[in-house]
Design a protein around this motif. Structure first.
Motif, PDB file in Angstrom:
ATOM      1  N   GLY A   1     -13.265   4.560   1.267  1.00  0.00           N
ATOM      2  CA  GLY A   1     -12.500   3.555   0.524  1.00  0.00           C
ATOM      3  C   GLY A   1     -11.363   2.924   1.313  1.00  0.00           C
ATOM      4  O   GLY A   1     -10.727   1.985   0.838  1.00  0.00           O
ATOM      5  N   GLY A   2     -11.082   3.409   2.509  1.00  0.00           N
ATOM      6  CA  GLY A   2     -10.083   2.759   3.375  1.00  0.00           C
ATOM      7  C   GLY A   2     -10.783   1.768   4.290  1.00  0.00           C
ATOM      8  O   GLY A   2     -11.848   2.078   4.828  1.00  0.00           O
TER       9      GLY A   2
ATOM     10  N   LYS B   1       0.831  -1.197   0.000  1.00  0.00           N
ATOM     11  CA  LYS B   1       0.000   0.000   0.000  1.00  0.00           C
ATOM     12  C   LYS B   1       0.874   1.259   0.000  1.00  0.00           C
ATOM     13  O   LYS B   1       1.945   1.291   0.615  1.00  0.00           O
ATOM     14  CB  LYS B   1      -0.916   0.021   1.232  1.00  0.00           C
ATOM     15  N   THR B   2       0.353   2.299  -0.674  1.00  0.00           N
ATOM     16  CA  THR B   2       1.048   3.597  -0.665  1.00  0.00           C
ATOM     17  C   THR B   2       0.763   4.294   0.669  1.00  0.00           C
ATOM     18  O   THR B   2      -0.185   3.935   1.383  1.00  0.00           O
ATOM     19  CB  THR B   2       0.515   4.494  -1.795  1.00  0.00           C
ATOM     20  N   ASP B   3       1.546   5.328   0.964  1.00  0.00           N
ATOM     21  CA  ASP B   3       1.302   6.119   2.180  1.00  0.00           C
ATOM     22  C   ASP B   3      -0.116   6.675   2.176  1.00  0.00           C
ATOM     23  O   ASP B   3      -0.768   6.753   3.213  1.00  0.00           O
ATOM     24  CB  ASP B   3       2.301   7.288   2.272  1.00  0.00           C
ATOM     25  N   GLU B   4      -0.565   7.069   0.983  1.00  0.00           N
ATOM     26  CA  GLU B   4      -1.908   7.636   0.847  1.00  0.00           C
ATOM     27  C   GLU B   4      -2.978   6.601   1.226  1.00  0.00           C
ATOM     28  O   GLU B   4      -3.932   6.911   1.948  1.00  0.00           O
ATOM     29  CB  GLU B   4      -2.083   8.095  -0.618  1.00  0.00           C
ATOM     30  N   GLN B   5      -2.815   5.378   0.736  1.00  0.00           N
ATOM     31  CA  GLN B   5      -3.776   4.310   1.071  1.00  0.00           C
ATOM     32  C   GLN B   5      -3.743   4.009   2.573  1.00  0.00           C
ATOM     33  O   GLN B   5      -4.787   3.800   3.199  1.00  0.00           O
ATOM     34  CB  GLN B   5      -3.450   3.041   0.273  1.00  0.00           C
ATOM     35  N   ILE B   6      -2.543   4.003   3.133  1.00  0.00           N
ATOM     36  CA  ILE B   6      -2.428   3.716   4.578  1.00  0.00           C
ATOM     37  C   ILE B   6      -3.096   4.823   5.389  1.00  0.00           C
ATOM     38  O   ILE B   6      -3.761   4.558   6.396  1.00  0.00           O
ATOM     39  CB  ILE B   6      -0.951   3.505   4.972  1.00  0.00           C
ATOM     40  N   LYS B   7      -2.984   6.067   4.923  1.00  0.00           N
ATOM     41  CA  LYS B   7      -3.662   7.182   5.615  1.00  0.00           C
ATOM     42  C   LYS B   7      -5.172   6.977   5.642  1.00  0.00           C
ATOM     43  O   LYS B   7      -5.826   7.209   6.652  1.00  0.00           O
ATOM     44  CB  LYS B   7      -3.356   8.507   4.897  1.00  0.00           C
ATOM     45  N   LEU B   8      -5.722   6.553   4.491  1.00  0.00           N
ATOM     46  CA  LEU B   8      -7.176   6.308   4.422  1.00  0.00           C
ATOM     47  C   LEU B   8      -7.572   5.183   5.374  1.00  0.00           C
ATOM     48  O   LEU B   8      -8.587   5.260   6.061  1.00  0.00           O
ATOM     49  CB  LEU B   8      -7.572   5.901   2.998  1.00  0.00           C
TER      50      LEU B   8
ATOM     51  N   THR C   1      -5.652  -3.995  12.951  1.00  0.00           N
ATOM     52  CA  THR C   1      -5.137  -3.824  11.594  1.00  0.00           C
ATOM     53  C   THR C   1      -3.830  -3.054  11.715  1.00  0.00           C
ATOM     54  O   THR C   1      -3.785  -2.023  12.396  1.00  0.00           O
ATOM     55  CB  THR C   1      -6.155  -3.054  10.733  1.00  0.00           C
ATOM     56  N   ILE C   2      -2.784  -3.574  11.075  1.00  0.00           N
ATOM     57  CA  ILE C   2      -1.425  -3.072  11.301  1.00  0.00           C
ATOM     58  C   ILE C   2      -0.739  -2.757   9.971  1.00  0.00           C
ATOM     59  O   ILE C   2      -0.742  -3.582   9.051  1.00  0.00           O
ATOM     60  CB  ILE C   2      -0.626  -4.156  12.059  1.00  0.00           C
ATOM     61  N   ALA C   3      -0.135  -1.573   9.882  1.00  0.00           N
ATOM     62  CA  ALA C   3       0.648  -1.213   8.697  1.00  0.00           C
ATOM     63  C   ALA C   3       2.128  -1.384   9.019  1.00  0.00           C
ATOM     64  O   ALA C   3       2.588  -0.958  10.082  1.00  0.00           O
ATOM     65  CB  ALA C   3       0.355   0.242   8.308  1.00  0.00           C
ATOM     66  N   ILE C   4       2.856  -2.004   8.094  1.00  0.00           N
ATOM     67  CA  ILE C   4       4.302  -2.167   8.257  1.00  0.00           C
ATOM     68  C   ILE C   4       4.980  -0.960   7.614  1.00  0.00           C
ATOM     69  O   ILE C   4       4.800  -0.717   6.411  1.00  0.00           O
ATOM     70  CB  ILE C   4       4.793  -3.463   7.558  1.00  0.00           C
TER      71      ILE C   4
ATOM     72  N   HIS D   1      -6.004   4.299   8.025  1.00  0.00           N
ATOM     73  CA  HIS D   1      -5.816   4.777   9.400  1.00  0.00           C
ATOM     74  C   HIS D   1      -7.038   5.579   9.855  1.00  0.00           C
ATOM     75  O   HIS D   1      -7.497   5.450  10.999  1.00  0.00           O
ATOM     76  CB  HIS D   1      -4.532   5.610   9.488  1.00  0.00           C
ATOM     77  N   ALA D   2      -7.568   6.392   8.933  1.00  0.00           N
ATOM     78  CA  ALA D   2      -8.767   7.179   9.268  1.00  0.00           C
ATOM     79  C   ALA D   2      -9.935   6.231   9.577  1.00  0.00           C
ATOM     80  O   ALA D   2     -10.677   6.437  10.549  1.00  0.00           O
ATOM     81  CB  ALA D   2      -9.123   8.122   8.120  1.00  0.00           C
ATOM     82  N   ALA D   3     -10.081   5.178   8.781  1.00  0.00           N
ATOM     83  CA  ALA D   3     -11.123   4.175   9.060  1.00  0.00           C
ATOM     84  C   ALA D   3     -10.848   3.497  10.405  1.00  0.00           C
ATOM     85  O   ALA D   3     -11.759   3.257  11.209  1.00  0.00           O
ATOM     86  CB  ALA D   3     -11.161   3.132   7.944  1.00  0.00           C
ATOM     87  N   GLY D   4      -9.573   3.223  10.666  1.00  0.00           N
ATOM     88  CA  GLY D   4      -9.179   2.555  11.909  1.00  0.00           C
ATOM     89  C   GLY D   4      -9.506   3.386  13.137  1.00  0.00           C
ATOM     90  O   GLY D   4      -9.863   2.847  14.182  1.00  0.00           O
ATOM     91  N   ARG D   5      -9.409   4.716  13.006  1.00  0.00           N
ATOM     92  CA  ARG D   5      -9.739   5.582  14.148  1.00  0.00           C
ATOM     93  C   ARG D   5     -11.227   5.497  14.483  1.00  0.00           C
ATOM     94  O   ARG D   5     -11.611   5.542  15.649  1.00  0.00           O
ATOM     95  CB  ARG D   5      -9.332   7.026  13.854  1.00  0.00           C
ATOM     96  N   VAL D   6     -12.058   5.366  13.456  1.00  0.00           N
ATOM     97  CA  VAL D   6     -13.501   5.215  13.708  1.00  0.00           C
ATOM     98  C   VAL D   6     -13.757   3.872  14.413  1.00  0.00           C
ATOM     99  O   VAL D   6     -14.505   3.798  15.396  1.00  0.00           O
ATOM    100  CB  VAL D   6     -14.319   5.311  12.398  1.00  0.00           C
ATOM    101  N   VAL D   7     -13.110   2.819  13.933  1.00  0.00           N
ATOM    102  CA  VAL D   7     -13.279   1.496  14.552  1.00  0.00           C
ATOM    103  C   VAL D   7     -12.845   1.554  16.028  1.00  0.00           C
ATOM    104  O   VAL D   7     -13.541   1.069  16.922  1.00  0.00           O
ATOM    105  CB  VAL D   7     -12.445   0.432  13.806  1.00  0.00           C
ATOM    106  N   ALA D   8     -11.696   2.172  16.272  1.00  0.00           N
ATOM    107  CA  ALA D   8     -11.148   2.214  17.634  1.00  0.00           C
ATOM    108  C   ALA D   8     -12.061   2.999  18.566  1.00  0.00           C
ATOM    109  O   ALA D   8     -12.345   2.558  19.689  1.00  0.00           O
ATOM    110  CB  ALA D   8      -9.756   2.837  17.605  1.00  0.00           C
ATOM    111  N   SER D   9     -12.548   4.158  18.103  1.00  0.00           N
ATOM    112  CA  SER D   9     -13.392   4.955  18.998  1.00  0.00           C
ATOM    113  C   SER D   9     -14.733   4.263  19.207  1.00  0.00           C
ATOM    114  O   SER D   9     -15.314   4.342  20.291  1.00  0.00           O
ATOM    115  CB  SER D   9     -13.558   6.382  18.475  1.00  0.00           C
TER     116      SER D   9
END
Ligand code: MF3
Ligand code: CO
Length: 249
Positions: free
Chosen positions: A101-102, A5-12, A234-237, A14-22
């Motif tokens: 889309g993330g 994944k590109t940095d841009e895809q990982i950012k998207l 979900t983890i990004a390397i 991550h934004a989805a991940g913040r919703v899941v976490a909260s």
């Protein structure tokens, strides 16, 4: 094929991940004796809607809910149902969310009221096992290093690790290559690379690791009826090491 994944895809993601976490943090407040897993599912559906996100799992191979809700001996893919949770139950809520889309995928086991010491220990070891795996999710290691660390930790505490369900790559789709077993030998499997995004989601049983499928074709439970717990991130390397996209801050 493993897609990086590109940095841009990982950012998207991550934004989805913040919703899941909260959302998980809110669930910790409302899960109590008397609530039903259908009510929890509806809470999550509204929460996602309020935050501009949608469920990635509703409709996935015909799955009908935004969460999986797996109670006690259910390992994973439990259907939310109209039956109050009881004092002493444990329940794993798993969700995959799409924001612009993330995608992000995270499961967490919750105590219902007062649980036994043994159930508490199961939850603690399962959660710690996830972090033992995350420590190995570093570019240059191999996928087998993750599962090996998890299996050693879990079995070292007298519990067993489920073999029939594994973590996975995630990106454009919920389930992508590679598979991430939570057991096995070190220094085996694909090399871990920067740009990989994976889930690690150990399912840990008090009794044996064996599982069986319910007649609904989805829900998996322990063969021996023992309790099962699960924690998933979900983890990004990245260059800086593993980043937890679904971390509960
Ligand atoms: N985290 C779960 C998994 O990887 C989510 C599954 S979505 C479902 O299996 F639709 F299959 F339930
Ligand atoms: Co998953």
């Amino acid at each position: 094929m493993i897609t990086l994944k590109t940095d841009e895809q990982i950012k998207l993601m991550h934004a989805a991940g913040r919703v899941v976490a909260s959302c998980h943090k809110e669930l910790a407040k409302i899960i109590k004796p008397g609530i039903t897993t259908i009510e929890i599912d509806q809470f999550v559906e509204h929460y996602l809607h309020k935050h501009g996100a949608t469920s990635a799992q509703k409709g996935y191979y015909g799955y009908e809910y935004v969460t999986c809700a797996s109670i006690n001996d259910e390992i994973c893919h439990g259907f939310p149902r109209n039956e109050p949770l009881k004092d002493g139950d444990i329940v794993t809520i798993d969700m995959v969310v799409d924001l612009d889309g993330g995608l992000a995928d995270s499961a967490w086991t919750y105590p219902v009221g007062n649980i036994t010491k043994e159930a508490k220990k199961l939850m603690d070891i399962s959660r710690e096992a996830l972090y033992k795996g995350i420590e190995k999710a570093v570019a240059g290691n191999r996928i087998g290093d993750i599962g090996h660390a998890i299996q050693e930790y879990v079995e070292g505490h007298g519990f067993s690790i489920v073999r029939d369900f594994v973590g996975h790559g995630i990106g454009a789709k919920i389930h992508e290559a590679p598979q991430i077993p939570h057991f096995g030998l070190p220094n085996r499997g694909p090399r871990i690379k920067e740009g990989m995004v994976i889930t690690i989601e150990p399912m840990v049983n008090i009794g044996s690791w064996e599982s069986k499928m319910d007649s609904n074709g989805w829900t998996v439970r322990t063969m021996d009826g023992s309790l099962s717990a699960q924690y998933e991130h979900t983890i990004a390397i990245t260059k800086k090491g593993p980043i937890l996209l679904t971390e509960q801050l």
